[in-house]
Motif scaffolding. Structure first.
Motif, PDB file in Angstrom:
ATOM      1  N   THR A 177      56.575 -48.505 -22.311  1.00 25.16           N
ATOM      2  CA  THR A 177      56.156 -47.335 -23.083  1.00 25.16           C
ATOM      3  C   THR A 177      56.789 -47.362 -24.461  1.00 25.16           C
ATOM      4  OG1 THR A 177      56.023 -46.055 -21.049  1.00 25.16           O
ATOM      5  CG2 THR A 177      56.088 -44.820 -23.098  1.00 25.16           C
ATOM      6  N   THR A 178      56.005 -47.039 -25.481  1.00 27.95           N
ATOM      7  CA  THR A 178      56.514 -46.987 -26.848  1.00 27.95           C
ATOM      8  C   THR A 178      56.605 -45.540 -27.315  1.00 27.95           C
ATOM      9  OG1 THR A 178      54.349 -47.042 -27.936  1.00 27.95           O
ATOM     10  CG2 THR A 178      55.323 -49.172 -27.301  1.00 27.95           C
ATOM     11  N   ILE A 179      57.253 -45.360 -28.447  1.00 25.42           N
ATOM     12  CA  ILE A 179      57.369 -44.015 -29.000  1.00 25.42           C
ATOM     13  C   ILE A 179      55.998 -43.453 -29.395  1.00 25.42           C
ATOM     14  CG2 ILE A 179      57.768 -44.725 -31.391  1.00 25.42           C
ATOM     15  CD1 ILE A 179      59.878 -42.460 -31.523  1.00 25.42           C
ATOM     16  N   LYS A 180      55.063 -44.367 -29.705  1.00 24.71           N
ATOM     17  CA  LYS A 180      53.692 -43.917 -30.021  1.00 24.71           C
ATOM     18  C   LYS A 180      53.050 -43.273 -28.801  1.00 24.71           C
ATOM     19  CE  LYS A 180      52.684 -47.265 -33.687  1.00 24.71           C
ATOM     20  NZ  LYS A 180      51.787 -48.374 -34.108  1.00 24.71           N
ATOM     21  N   ASP A 181      53.313 -43.831 -27.603  1.00 22.20           N
ATOM     22  CA  ASP A 181      52.776 -43.250 -26.371  1.00 22.20           C
ATOM     23  C   ASP A 181      53.338 -41.855 -26.137  1.00 22.20           C
ATOM     24  OD1 ASP A 181      51.311 -45.598 -25.710  1.00 22.20           O
ATOM     25  OD2 ASP A 181      53.148 -46.509 -24.946  1.00 22.20           O
ATOM     26  N   VAL A 182      54.649 -41.719 -26.372  1.00 23.76           N
ATOM     27  CA  VAL A 182      55.296 -40.422 -26.193  1.00 23.76           C
ATOM     28  C   VAL A 182      54.686 -39.398 -27.155  1.00 23.76           C
ATOM     29  CG1 VAL A 182      57.476 -39.154 -26.356  1.00 23.76           C
ATOM     30  CG2 VAL A 182      57.455 -41.460 -25.378  1.00 23.76           C
ATOM     31  N   ALA A 183      54.518 -39.808 -28.410  1.00 20.56           N
ATOM     32  CA  ALA A 183      53.965 -38.910 -29.424  1.00 20.56           C
ATOM     33  C   ALA A 183      52.540 -38.491 -29.075  1.00 20.56           C
ATOM     34  CB  ALA A 183      54.008 -39.590 -30.794  1.00 20.56           C
ATOM     35  N   ARG A 184      51.744 -39.456 -28.590  1.00 22.25           N
ATOM     36  CA  ARG A 184      50.349 -39.164 -28.259  1.00 22.25           C
ATOM     37  C   ARG A 184      50.244 -38.150 -27.134  1.00 22.25           C
ATOM     38  NH1 ARG A 184      47.665 -41.316 -24.349  1.00 22.25           N
ATOM     39  NH2 ARG A 184      49.092 -43.098 -24.189  1.00 22.25           N
ATOM     40  N   VAL A 185      51.014 -38.356 -26.041  1.00 24.99           N
ATOM     41  CA  VAL A 185      50.955 -37.448 -24.900  1.00 24.99           C
ATOM     42  C   VAL A 185      51.505 -36.068 -25.280  1.00 24.99           C
ATOM     43  CG1 VAL A 185      51.751 -37.042 -22.529  1.00 24.99           C
ATOM     44  CG2 VAL A 185      51.077 -39.353 -23.258  1.00 24.99           C
ATOM     45  N   ALA A 186      52.552 -36.048 -26.119  1.00 22.16           N
ATOM     46  CA  ALA A 186      53.147 -34.775 -26.532  1.00 22.16           C
ATOM     47  C   ALA A 186      52.344 -34.094 -27.631  1.00 22.16           C
ATOM     48  CB  ALA A 186      54.580 -35.008 -27.003  1.00 22.16           C
ATOM     49  N   ILE A 216      58.459 -35.456 -21.692  1.00 18.43           N
ATOM     50  CA  ILE A 216      57.409 -36.482 -21.606  1.00 18.43           C
ATOM     51  C   ILE A 216      58.016 -37.874 -21.681  1.00 18.43           C
ATOM     52  CG2 ILE A 216      55.454 -37.462 -22.874  1.00 18.43           C
ATOM     53  CD1 ILE A 216      54.657 -34.524 -23.495  1.00 18.43           C
ATOM     54  N   ALA A 217      59.034 -38.052 -22.533  1.00 14.28           N
ATOM     55  CA  ALA A 217      59.706 -39.359 -22.635  1.00 14.28           C
ATOM     56  C   ALA A 217      60.300 -39.751 -21.287  1.00 14.28           C
ATOM     57  CB  ALA A 217      60.790 -39.305 -23.707  1.00 14.28           C
ATOM     58  N   GLN A 218      60.871 -38.763 -20.593  1.00 13.21           N
ATOM     59  CA  GLN A 218      61.445 -39.029 -19.274  1.00 13.21           C
ATOM     60  C   GLN A 218      60.350 -39.364 -18.265  1.00 13.21           C
ATOM     61  OE1 GLN A 218      63.596 -35.733 -17.557  1.00 13.21           O
ATOM     62  NE2 GLN A 218      64.853 -37.078 -16.299  1.00 13.21           N
ATOM     63  N   GLY A 238      56.761 -39.442 -36.182  1.00 12.62           N
ATOM     64  CA  GLY A 238      57.972 -38.983 -36.873  1.00 12.62           C
ATOM     65  C   GLY A 238      58.624 -37.816 -36.162  1.00 12.62           C
ATOM     66  N   THR A 239      57.799 -36.853 -35.700  1.00 11.89           N
ATOM     67  CA  THR A 239      58.338 -35.698 -34.970  1.00 11.89           C
ATOM     68  C   THR A 239      58.949 -36.141 -33.643  1.00 11.89           C
ATOM     69  OG1 THR A 239      56.744 -34.196 -35.983  1.00 11.89           O
ATOM     70  CG2 THR A 239      57.750 -33.483 -33.911  1.00 11.89           C
ATOM     71  N   ALA A 240      58.259 -37.042 -32.962  1.00 13.42           N
ATOM     72  CA  ALA A 240      58.788 -37.564 -31.689  1.00 13.42           C
ATOM     73  C   ALA A 240      60.128 -38.242 -31.908  1.00 13.42           C
ATOM     74  CB  ALA A 240      57.793 -38.532 -31.065  1.00 13.42           C
ATOM     75  N   SER A 241      60.241 -39.028 -32.987  1.00  8.35           N
ATOM     76  CA  SER A 241      61.481 -39.732 -33.294  1.00  8.35           C
ATOM     77  C   SER A 241      62.607 -38.748 -33.568  1.00  8.35           C
ATOM     78  CB  SER A 241      61.284 -40.653 -34.502  1.00  8.35           C
ATOM     79  OG  SER A 241      62.502 -41.279 -34.848  1.00  8.35           O
ATOM     80  N   MET A 242      62.316 -37.698 -34.356  1.00 10.41           N
ATOM     81  CA  MET A 242      63.346 -36.707 -34.662  1.00 10.41           C
ATOM     82  C   MET A 242      63.788 -35.963 -33.398  1.00 10.41           C
ATOM     83  SD  MET A 242      62.378 -35.067 -38.379  1.00 10.41           S
ATOM     84  CE  MET A 242      60.706 -34.559 -37.940  1.00 10.41           C
ATOM     85  N   ALA A 243      62.829 -35.666 -32.528  1.00 11.45           N
ATOM     86  CA  ALA A 243      63.174 -34.968 -31.290  1.00 11.45           C
ATOM     87  C   ALA A 243      64.047 -35.838 -30.391  1.00 11.45           C
ATOM     88  CB  ALA A 243      61.896 -34.562 -30.561  1.00 11.45           C
ATOM     89  N   LEU A 244      63.695 -37.109 -30.265  1.00  9.21           N
ATOM     90  CA  LEU A 244      64.423 -38.016 -29.380  1.00  9.21           C
ATOM     91  C   LEU A 244      65.817 -38.337 -29.908  1.00  9.21           C
ATOM     92  CD1 LEU A 244      61.482 -40.433 -28.530  1.00  9.21           C
ATOM     93  CD2 LEU A 244      62.667 -38.950 -26.897  1.00  9.21           C
ATOM     94  N   GLU A 297      61.174 -25.802 -28.648  1.00 10.73           N
ATOM     95  CA  GLU A 297      60.094 -25.976 -27.671  1.00 10.73           C
ATOM     96  C   GLU A 297      59.485 -27.363 -27.766  1.00 10.73           C
ATOM     97  OE1 GLU A 297      55.653 -24.158 -26.647  1.00 10.73           O
ATOM     98  OE2 GLU A 297      56.986 -23.071 -28.031  1.00 10.73           O
ATOM     99  N   THR A 298      59.243 -27.832 -28.999  1.00 12.93           N
ATOM    100  CA  THR A 298      58.677 -29.173 -29.206  1.00 12.93           C
ATOM    101  C   THR A 298      59.658 -30.239 -28.746  1.00 12.93           C
ATOM    102  OG1 THR A 298      57.394 -28.392 -31.094  1.00 12.93           O
ATOM    103  CG2 THR A 298      57.742 -30.767 -30.921  1.00 12.93           C
ATOM    104  N   ARG A 299      60.943 -30.055 -29.078  1.00 16.02           N
ATOM    105  CA  ARG A 299      61.964 -31.030 -28.684  1.00 16.02           C
ATOM    106  C   ARG A 299      61.999 -31.184 -27.169  1.00 16.02           C
ATOM    107  NH1 ARG A 299      65.963 -32.392 -31.838  1.00 16.02           N
ATOM    108  NH2 ARG A 299      65.955 -30.386 -32.928  1.00 16.02           N
ATOM    109  N   GLU A 300      62.001 -30.052 -26.459  1.00 20.68           N
ATOM    110  CA  GLU A 300      62.064 -30.107 -25.002  1.00 20.68           C
ATOM    111  C   GLU A 300      60.813 -30.772 -24.423  1.00 20.68           C
ATOM    112  OE1 GLU A 300      62.783 -26.245 -23.429  1.00 20.68           O
ATOM    113  OE2 GLU A 300      64.799 -26.067 -24.319  1.00 20.68           O
TER     114      GLU A 300
END
Length: 339
Positions: free
Chosen positions: A5-14, A42-44, A19-25, A34-37
């Motif tokens: 799984t890549t960060i792009k996958d996490v971002a897509r599902v979320a 989803i990353a987990q 960039g937002t996914a990276s900052m949250a992680l 709320e977005t961070r959680e």
């Protein structure tokens, strides 16, 4: 559970940007809770594992420390790896292990690999063989990669080192044997040009001098600093004469000495006393428990990590040699010598 799984996958599902996914992680500001959680959950679920080398490209940091040791067959270094790994792990770092087998050529390859892998710093046990070819460590320093030596050092490199006072340990061991009637004391050492051996020999010679006794140069015998090295050197010595005592630069060599003496039906310590250096966990469990010099390995490792992290996080310039006190451990492989 997904793999690769890549960060792009996490971002897509979320349903957020990369960039937002990276900052949250990475716990960066600018993302609401709320977005961070949601991103973390989803990353987990997707079993997302950050790529340390991708992280390096953005943060110039891998959280990986290169560790060079000479010989993992010697339990001393196995214990060292375990302690350092635990200590660094507590600060969020992983180790990348390199085993030089005492070879400068191998050591160079390892250091270059560490550089290529963008390690954040290097902790190194120098080879037992002396060398003036230290360009690989000079290259580390040119790249501003923190370096700390442990248990020994290369004289030409300005870097911190944490080690036992090797000279003091050998002095106390030799003094003890001399005071108990031993006169012909053979010392099995590695390359005499390397600090790990010549510092010990300095202590040995000083003990003879302070006792107003004379040692013979041929009593200082160079050998491989391994169990087999201790065995082979003892075979050579016994073909020439029978000393009062044999001491070695590590317990592993001393085990080789004990093996040779047993095969020759020479009693320890009645005929020849034997002593090592390090106080391995096995040294007290041998058929003849070993007299030795204890290196405070846990303290050495913890002090090394502490000094290393100061260089790494505070960018402090440290070049001092830190010497910790050894302890003389008397066991049944030595006894007063009958004149």
């Amino acid at each position: 559970m997904m793999s690769g799984t890549t960060i792009k996958d996490v971002a897509r599902v979320a349903q957020v940007s990369v960039g937002t996914a990276s900052m949250a992680l990475n716990s960066k500001p600018g993302v609401n809770e709320e977005t961070r959680e949601r991103v973390l959950k989803i990353a987990q679920q997707l079993n997302y594992k950050p790529n340390p080398y991708a992280r390096y490209l953005t943060r110039k940091k891998t959280n990986i420390i290169g560790l060079v040791v000479t010989d993992i067959t010697n339990p001393f270094f196995g214990n060292m790896i375990d302690i350092i790994q635990q200590d660094l792990g507590g600060h969020g770092y992983d180790i990348m292990l390199g085993i030089s087998r005492g070879s400068i050529t191998e050591e160079k390859k390892i250091i270059q690999k560490f550089i290529d892998m963008h390690v954040d710093g290097v902790i190194a046990v120098p080879s037992h063989n002396s060398t003036s070819d230290t360009l690989h460590y000079q290259e580390l320093q040119k790249l501003n990669i923190p370096l700390c030596f442990i248990t020994s050092y290369y004289p030409g490199i300005e870097a911190p080192c944490v080690m036992t006072d090797l000279s003091e340990g050998s002095y106390r061991l030799t003094k003890y044997l001399l005071e108990n009637g031993h006169q012909s004391i053979v010392y099995l050492v590695g390359n005499l040009a390397a600090p790990v051996s010549n510092l010990r020999v300095d202590g040995y010679i000083s003990a003879f001098r302070d006792a107003h006794l004379t040692y013979q140069p041929e009593w200082i015998v160079t050998a491989d600093v391994t169990l087999q090295g201790g065995y082979s050197a003892t075979e050579q010595i016994l073909s020439q004469f029978k000393p009062d005592a044999i001491i070695t630069v590590n317990d592993f060599m001393a085990m080789g000495v004990l093996k040779s003496l047993k095969e020759h039906h020479i009693l320890v310590p009645q005929d020849i006393s034997v002593a090592g250096y390090d106080d391995l966990i096995y040294s007290s469990m041998l058929e003849t428990p070993l007299t030795t010099v204890k290196q405070p390995l846990e303290q050495i490792c913890q002090r090394t990590v502490s000094i290393f992290l100061k260089q790494l996080t505070d960018h402090e310039t440290v070049t001092e040699k830190f010497l910790l006190k050894p302890s003389l451990i008397i066991r049944s492989s030595s006894c007063p010598h009958s004149l």
